[in-house]
Write an enzyme that holds these catalytic residues in place. Structure first.
Site, PDB file in Angstrom:
ATOM      1  N   ASN A 164     -17.097  97.414  55.878  1.00 40.63           N
ATOM      2  CA  ASN A 164     -16.801  96.230  55.069  1.00 40.63           C
ATOM      3  C   ASN A 164     -17.181  95.012  55.902  1.00 40.63           C
ATOM      4  O   ASN A 164     -16.463  94.628  56.825  1.00 40.63           O
ATOM      5  CB  ASN A 164     -15.291  96.228  54.737  1.00 40.63           C
ATOM      6  CG  ASN A 164     -14.856  94.951  54.035  1.00 40.63           C
ATOM      7  OD1 ASN A 164     -15.690  94.146  53.615  1.00 40.63           O
ATOM      8  ND2 ASN A 164     -13.550  94.763  53.917  1.00 40.63           N
ATOM      9  N   LYS A 211     -17.303  92.006  55.086  1.00 41.85           N
ATOM     10  CA  LYS A 211     -16.557  90.793  54.713  1.00 41.85           C
ATOM     11  C   LYS A 211     -17.527  89.603  54.587  1.00 41.85           C
ATOM     12  O   LYS A 211     -18.648  89.773  54.133  1.00 41.85           O
ATOM     13  CB  LYS A 211     -15.429  90.533  55.706  1.00 41.85           C
ATOM     14  CG  LYS A 211     -14.514  91.756  55.843  1.00 41.85           C
ATOM     15  CD  LYS A 211     -13.241  91.496  56.590  1.00 41.85           C
ATOM     16  CE  LYS A 211     -12.427  92.774  56.676  1.00 41.85           C
ATOM     17  NZ  LYS A 211     -11.146  92.623  57.354  1.00 41.85           N
ATOM     18  N   HIS A 237      -8.713  94.594  48.105  1.00 46.76           N
ATOM     19  CA  HIS A 237      -8.514  94.465  49.553  1.00 46.76           C
ATOM     20  C   HIS A 237      -7.354  93.501  49.815  1.00 46.76           C
ATOM     21  O   HIS A 237      -7.168  92.529  49.066  1.00 46.76           O
ATOM     22  CB  HIS A 237      -9.807  93.943  50.198  1.00 46.76           C
ATOM     23  CG  HIS A 237      -9.761  93.996  51.687  1.00 46.76           C
ATOM     24  ND1 HIS A 237      -9.117  93.036  52.427  1.00 46.76           N
ATOM     25  CD2 HIS A 237     -10.241  94.904  52.566  1.00 46.76           C
ATOM     26  CE1 HIS A 237      -9.217  93.349  53.711  1.00 46.76           C
ATOM     27  NE2 HIS A 237      -9.902  94.479  53.829  1.00 46.76           N
ATOM     28  N   GLU A 285      -6.999  91.141  51.794  1.00 49.88           N
ATOM     29  CA  GLU A 285      -7.386  89.724  51.904  1.00 49.88           C
ATOM     30  C   GLU A 285      -7.539  89.103  50.518  1.00 49.88           C
ATOM     31  O   GLU A 285      -7.218  87.933  50.315  1.00 49.88           O
ATOM     32  CB  GLU A 285      -8.691  89.604  52.723  1.00 49.88           C
ATOM     33  CG  GLU A 285      -8.417  89.834  54.210  1.00 49.88           C
ATOM     34  CD  GLU A 285      -9.597  90.413  54.980  1.00 49.88           C
ATOM     35  OE1 GLU A 285     -10.731  90.400  54.483  1.00 49.88           O
ATOM     36  OE2 GLU A 285      -9.349  90.908  56.107  1.00 49.88           O
ATOM     37  N   GLU A 309      -4.627 100.644  53.965  1.00 41.33           N
ATOM     38  CA  GLU A 309      -4.854  99.654  55.015  1.00 41.33           C
ATOM     39  C   GLU A 309      -3.579  98.852  55.241  1.00 41.33           C
ATOM     40  O   GLU A 309      -3.316  97.885  54.504  1.00 41.33           O
ATOM     41  CB  GLU A 309      -5.969  98.694  54.595  1.00 41.33           C
ATOM     42  CG  GLU A 309      -7.293  99.373  54.361  1.00 41.33           C
ATOM     43  CD  GLU A 309      -8.459  98.407  54.541  1.00 41.33           C
ATOM     44  OE1 GLU A 309      -9.269  98.660  55.430  1.00 41.33           O
ATOM     45  OE2 GLU A 309      -8.523  97.393  53.835  1.00 41.33           O
ATOM     46  N   GLY A 346      -7.742  93.703  61.468  1.00 44.19           N
ATOM     47  CA  GLY A 346      -8.280  92.644  62.320  1.00 44.19           C
ATOM     48  C   GLY A 346      -7.371  92.257  63.475  1.00 44.19           C
ATOM     49  O   GLY A 346      -7.585  91.244  64.133  1.00 44.19           O
ATOM     50  N   SER A 361      -8.257  98.131  62.097  1.00 44.29           N
ATOM     51  CA  SER A 361      -8.584  98.251  63.516  1.00 44.29           C
ATOM     52  C   SER A 361      -9.100  99.639  63.906  1.00 44.29           C
ATOM     53  O   SER A 361      -8.780 100.158  64.978  1.00 44.29           O
ATOM     54  CB  SER A 361      -7.380  97.859  64.383  1.00 44.29           C
ATOM     55  OG  SER A 361      -7.053  96.488  64.164  1.00 44.29           O
TER      56      SER A 361
HETATM   57  P1  PGA Z   1     -10.690  95.782  60.603  1.00 43.22           P
HETATM   58  O1  PGA Z   1     -10.728  95.530  59.012  1.00 43.22           O
HETATM   59  O2  PGA Z   1     -11.391  97.091  60.850  1.00 43.22           O
HETATM   60  O3  PGA Z   1     -11.415  94.616  61.191  1.00 43.22           O
HETATM   61  O4  PGA Z   1      -9.260  95.837  60.992  1.00 43.22           O
HETATM   62  C1  PGA Z   1     -10.539  96.583  58.109  1.00 43.22           C
HETATM   63  C2  PGA Z   1     -10.637  96.086  56.697  1.00 43.22           C
HETATM   64  O5  PGA Z   1     -10.166  94.969  56.424  1.00 43.22           O
HETATM   65  O6  PGA Z   1     -11.172  96.770  55.803  1.00 43.22           O
END
Ligand code: PGA
Length: 255
Positions: free
Chosen positions: A9, A11, A95, A97, A167, A173, A213
């Site tokens: 992803n 983003k 997601h 976010e 998640e 992140g 992560s």
């Molecule tokens: P990350 O993000 O691997 O940077 O923690 C995962 C995601 O948001 O899908």
């Protein structure tokens, strides 16, 4: 046997030029991997160019969001039909976010999942609790709300085209991944919810990815768990070296 799925992803990262470079580098190094499904989810602006790079390879294309209506006066939105036509197989939906910053709810997630499936896209439906929800003992209620709410009116045949991504928001992140035990506990719980809704046989066929992560140093222990069928990867998908390593390590895990 569920084929593990590793999805990057990206983003809101990568210009078209950068996306082409990254997709080419990944393609070069994973061309011989067949036992892992590999998906790249660039921003909308790069979908077409990344599709050209990965045409007729073992890599699939995914988008990061869509609207549930086929077309209309929805400035700034993209429909399932547009994604399908540009060559997407997958679309990430709900997601955290998007839930946190763009007003996504279980209802909008459900609308989008239904529309994506109807168009022949494979949704990657994201679920997961926030830190305060985990600390106050509400994680499982939140997750079951995300699953139940997201899957209203989704039938037993359609569900086989859906991937779930667990998640935990506190792990995204932050560099702080859920431990394999913590993640497995939730994945097993989710599979149990799916078994109640669709029957045990069907639930055993649905892939549940972990996200938050994920990096080359923890991928093996995570996907070594019985109910963890791959990863949705943010940060570590932005460099070909780390993403390729994730794919290769996943391919070596025999369950
Ligand atoms: P990350 O993000 O691997 O940077 O923690 C995962 C995601 O948001 O899908």
């Amino acid at each position: 046997m569920r084929k593990p799925i590793i999805a990057g992803n990206w983003k809101m990262h990568k210009t078209v030029e950068e996306a082409i470079v990254l997709a080419n580098a990944i393609k070069r190094d994973v061309f011989d991997i067949e036992d892992v499904e590999i998906v790249l989810c660039p921003p909308f602006t790069s979908l077409g160019d990344v599709k050209d790079v990965i045409l007729e390879t073992n890599i699939s294309l995914g988008a990061q969001n869509m609207h549930w209506e086929a077309e209309g006066a929805k400035t700034g939105e993209i429909s399932s039909k547009m994604l399908k036509q540009i060559g997407c197989k997958y679309v990430i939906i709900g997601h955290s976010e998007r839930r946190a910053y763009f007003g996504e709810t279980n209802q909008t997630v459900n609308n989008k999942v239904g529309a994506a499936l109807k168009e022949g896209l494979f949704p990657i439906m994201c679920v997961g609790e926030k830190l305060e929800e985990r600390e106050s003992g509400k994680a499982f209620d939140i997750i079951s709300g995300h699953i139940e709410g997201g899957l209203v009116n989704i039938g037993p045949e359609e569900i086989l085209n859906l991937v779930i991504a667990y998640e935990p928001v506190w792990a995204i992140g932050t560099g702080k991944n859920a431990t394999p035990d913590q993640a497995q506990e939730v994945h097993k719980f989710i599979r149990g919810l799916l078994a109640k809704k669709y029957g045990k046989d069907t639930s055993e066929k649905i892939r549940i990815q972990y996200g938050g992560s994920v990096k080359p140093s923890n991928i093996e222990s995570l996907i070594g768990e019985k109910d963890i069928d791959g990863a949705l990867v943010g940060g570590a998908s932005l460099k070909s070296e780390s993403f390729v390593e994730l794919v290769k390590k996943s391919s070596q895990v025999v369950k």
